[in-house]
Design a protein around this motif. Structure first.
Motif, mmCIF file in Angstrom:
data_model
loop_
_atom_site.group_PDB
_atom_site.id
_atom_site.type_symbol
_atom_site.label_atom_id
_atom_site.label_comp_id
_atom_site.label_asym_id
_atom_site.label_seq_id
_atom_site.Cartn_x
_atom_site.Cartn_y
_atom_site.Cartn_z
ATOM 1 N N PRO A 122 -38.895 75.577 6.996
ATOM 2 C CA PRO A 122 -37.645 75.179 6.332
ATOM 3 C C PRO A 122 -37.666 75.581 4.864
ATOM 4 N N SER A 123 -36.478 75.682 4.280
ATOM 5 C CA SER A 123 -36.396 75.957 2.859
ATOM 6 C C SER A 123 -36.858 74.721 2.104
ATOM 7 N N PRO A 124 -37.235 74.862 0.824
ATOM 8 C CA PRO A 124 -37.659 73.682 0.059
ATOM 9 C C PRO A 124 -36.639 72.555 0.079
ATOM 10 N N ALA A 125 -35.341 72.894 0.026
ATOM 11 C CA ALA A 125 -34.310 71.852 0.034
ATOM 12 C C ALA A 125 -34.281 71.138 1.388
ATOM 13 N N GLU A 126 -34.359 71.907 2.488
ATOM 14 C CA GLU A 126 -34.385 71.299 3.821
ATOM 15 C C GLU A 126 -35.624 70.437 3.983
ATOM 16 N N ARG B 229 -37.329 68.868 1.753
ATOM 17 C CA ARG B 229 -37.198 67.629 0.984
ATOM 18 C C ARG B 229 -36.283 66.630 1.704
ATOM 19 N N LEU B 230 -35.172 67.107 2.237
ATOM 20 C CA LEU B 230 -34.243 66.217 2.937
ATOM 21 C C LEU B 230 -34.867 65.668 4.213
ATOM 22 N N LEU B 231 -35.625 66.505 4.907
ATOM 23 C CA LEU B 231 -36.298 66.038 6.113
ATOM 24 C C LEU B 231 -37.350 64.982 5.753
ATOM 25 N N ALA B 232 -38.022 65.186 4.623
ATOM 26 C CA ALA B 232 -38.999 64.187 4.162
ATOM 27 C C ALA B 232 -38.303 62.863 3.860
ATOM 28 N N LEU B 233 -37.123 62.927 3.263
ATOM 29 C CA LEU B 233 -36.360 61.714 2.986
ATOM 30 C C LEU B 233 -35.969 61.011 4.289
ATOM 31 N N PHE B 234 -35.513 61.786 5.269
ATOM 32 C CA PHE B 234 -35.141 61.205 6.560
ATOM 33 C C PHE B 234 -36.361 60.578 7.238
ATOM 34 N N GLN B 235 -37.501 61.266 7.194
ATOM 35 C CA GLN B 235 -38.726 60.750 7.804
ATOM 36 C C GLN B 235 -39.192 59.472 7.119
ATOM 37 N N ALA B 236 -39.151 59.466 5.798
ATOM 38 C CA ALA B 236 -39.591 58.280 5.057
ATOM 39 C C ALA B 236 -38.675 57.096 5.350
ATOM 40 N N VAL C 178 -22.466 62.575 5.930
ATOM 41 C CA VAL C 178 -23.452 63.652 5.868
ATOM 42 C C VAL C 178 -23.070 64.755 6.848
ATOM 43 N N ASP C 179 -23.606 65.936 6.593
ATOM 44 C CA ASP C 179 -23.275 67.107 7.405
ATOM 45 C C ASP C 179 -24.159 67.148 8.647
ATOM 46 N N MET C 180 -23.545 67.118 9.822
ATOM 47 C CA MET C 180 -24.275 67.198 11.084
ATOM 48 C C MET C 180 -23.344 67.753 12.155
ATOM 49 N N PRO C 181 -23.892 68.302 13.238
ATOM 50 C CA PRO C 181 -23.037 68.792 14.337
ATOM 51 C C PRO C 181 -22.170 67.666 14.894
ATOM 52 N N GLU C 182 -20.975 68.007 15.314
ATOM 53 C CA GLU C 182 -20.030 66.992 15.784
ATOM 54 C C GLU C 182 -20.559 66.232 17.003
ATOM 55 N N GLU C 183 -21.263 66.917 17.900
ATOM 56 C CA GLU C 183 -21.803 66.235 19.078
ATOM 57 C C GLU C 183 -22.818 65.173 18.670
ATOM 58 N N LEU C 184 -23.664 65.512 17.682
ATOM 59 C CA LEU C 184 -24.660 64.554 17.206
ATOM 60 C C LEU C 184 -23.979 63.397 16.477
ATOM 61 N N ARG C 185 -22.931 63.695 15.705
ATOM 62 C CA ARG C 185 -22.184 62.650 15.013
ATOM 63 C C ARG C 185 -21.609 61.644 16.019
ATOM 64 N N ALA C 186 -21.072 62.163 17.117
ATOM 65 C CA ALA C 186 -20.499 61.287 18.150
ATOM 66 C C ALA C 186 -21.582 60.412 18.779
ATOM 67 N N GLU C 187 -22.768 60.972 18.978
ATOM 68 C CA GLU C 187 -23.861 60.196 19.562
ATOM 69 C C GLU C 187 -24.304 59.079 18.622
ATOM 70 N N VAL C 188 -24.364 59.382 17.334
ATOM 71 C CA VAL C 188 -24.750 58.363 16.353
ATOM 72 C C VAL C 188 -23.713 57.244 16.327
ATOM 73 N N ALA D 217 -33.445 64.780 17.321
ATOM 74 C CA ALA D 217 -32.282 65.662 17.213
ATOM 75 C C ALA D 217 -32.029 66.050 15.757
ATOM 76 N N PHE D 218 -32.229 65.119 14.839
ATOM 77 C CA PHE D 218 -32.046 65.435 13.419
ATOM 78 C C PHE D 218 -33.119 66.400 12.921
ATOM 79 N N HIS D 219 -34.313 66.312 13.503
ATOM 80 C CA HIS D 219 -35.365 67.233 13.108
ATOM 81 C C HIS D 219 -35.049 68.671 13.536
ATOM 82 N N ALA D 220 -34.184 68.813 14.507
ATOM 83 C CA ALA D 220 -33.887 70.129 15.063
ATOM 84 C C ALA D 220 -32.715 70.823 14.368
ATOM 85 N N ILE D 221 -32.069 70.149 13.412
ATOM 86 C CA ILE D 221 -30.922 70.752 12.729
ATOM 87 C C ILE D 221 -31.270 70.994 11.262
#
Length: 281
Positions: free
Chosen positions: A104-108, A110-117, A236-246, A272-276
């Motif tokens: 992942p890019s540094p920005a991705e 960092r955001l994934l680290a925030l989600f994991q934490a 937050v930005d996420m695929p519409e299918e995942l948004r509906a599941e949440v 699923a969030f780890h995959a986007i």
């Protein structure tokens, strides 16, 4: 039953079966068993439904059920098979991710680290003493966000205190909650509002499942948390299918026989969030 040819999952099932069978034979309720073993209700619930138990938990249950030394040794052997298998699976999964997934890019990152934490805080990972590998991942995520070793030292110290006592005393639990709150404040101070949304989303995703499974209906803030998760899914930005599941997850009607399965659903959505690609929009 011979344990020599059992796989990790089979060993864990057999471990739980033997304890449950002994509990039934001795006509003990869950409350009586936790009292005799000196364990909390959450620890007993996790033993039968959660991750691989600690050695101390297995020992306490075996002693409380007055199992012979040979029977107790067999329980520990089953636990080792399960633990070794889980560790091997985790290593294989990490290896697959390293070889298949693009970095992942540094920005991705960092955001994934925030989600994991946030997910770790929401699932009370700091209290799951059997998950030492996942606790290390939690610390790594905090360091990637920008926290120093000195700033996470208290978290390591409180975990050591938790490992030394089972069940942990009220004072240790209060101290743990205070330390986690301090860590959350540090994370918020090091992030923008858009970035911190990913931490909060992970925290709510797993926290809702934990309270629905173990504390409902004695969880006064659960509805508020569910509403906030639904709001964040739009923010937050996420695929519409995942948004509906949440959103569906945040609206599960309680009480329901399915509410304990929300723990597994939170894990599935987390994967699923780890995959986007996560973006701070």
């Amino acid at each position: 039953m011979s344990t020599e040819n059992l796989g990790p999952e089979e060993a864990l099932v057999e471990l739980r079966r033997r304890v449950h069978e002994r509990q039934i034979n001795r006509r003990l309720t869950a409350a009586q068993l936790t009292g005799l073993a000196g364990l909390s209700r959450t620890t007993l619930y996790n033993f039968f439904n959660g991750a691989i138990p600690r050695e101390g938990t297995v020992e306490a249950l075996g002693r409380a059920l007055e199992m012979s030394q040979n029977a107790l040794n067999a329980l520990h052997a089953l636990r080792r098979i399960a633990a070794d298998g889980a560790e091997a699976a985790a290593r294989a999964e990490r290896a697959r991710n390293e070889t298949v997934e693009p970095a992942p890019s540094p920005a991705e990152d960092r955001l994934l680290a925030l989600f994991q934490a946030g997910s770790a805080v929401g699932s009370a990972l700091t209290l799951q003493l059997d998950a030492s590998g996942r606790f290390r991942e939690f610390l790594d995520a905090l360091h990637l966000i920008g926290l120093s070793d000195a700033e996470t030292a208290q978290l390591c110290e409180i975990r050591t205190r938790l490992e030394e006592t089972d069940p942990p005393g009220r004072g240790v639990m209060i101290a743990c909650g205070r330390v986690v709150e301090e860590v959350v404040s540090l994370v918020e101070a090091r992030t923008s509002r858009a970035e911190f949304r990913w931490f909060t989303l992970g925290k709510l995703l797993h926290g809702i499942a934990l309270f629905a499974a173990m504390a409902w209906p004695a969880a006064p803030d659960l509805d508020e948390a569910r509403n906030e998760l639904s709001y964040l899914s739009d923010a937050v930005d996420m695929p519409e299918e995942l948004r509906a599941e949440v959103k569906n997850y945040s609206r599960v009607e309680l009480p329901t026989a399915e509410q304990k399965r929300m723990l597994g659903e939170a894990e599935r959505l987390s994967r699923a969030f780890h995959a986007i690609r996560l973006t701070a929009s």
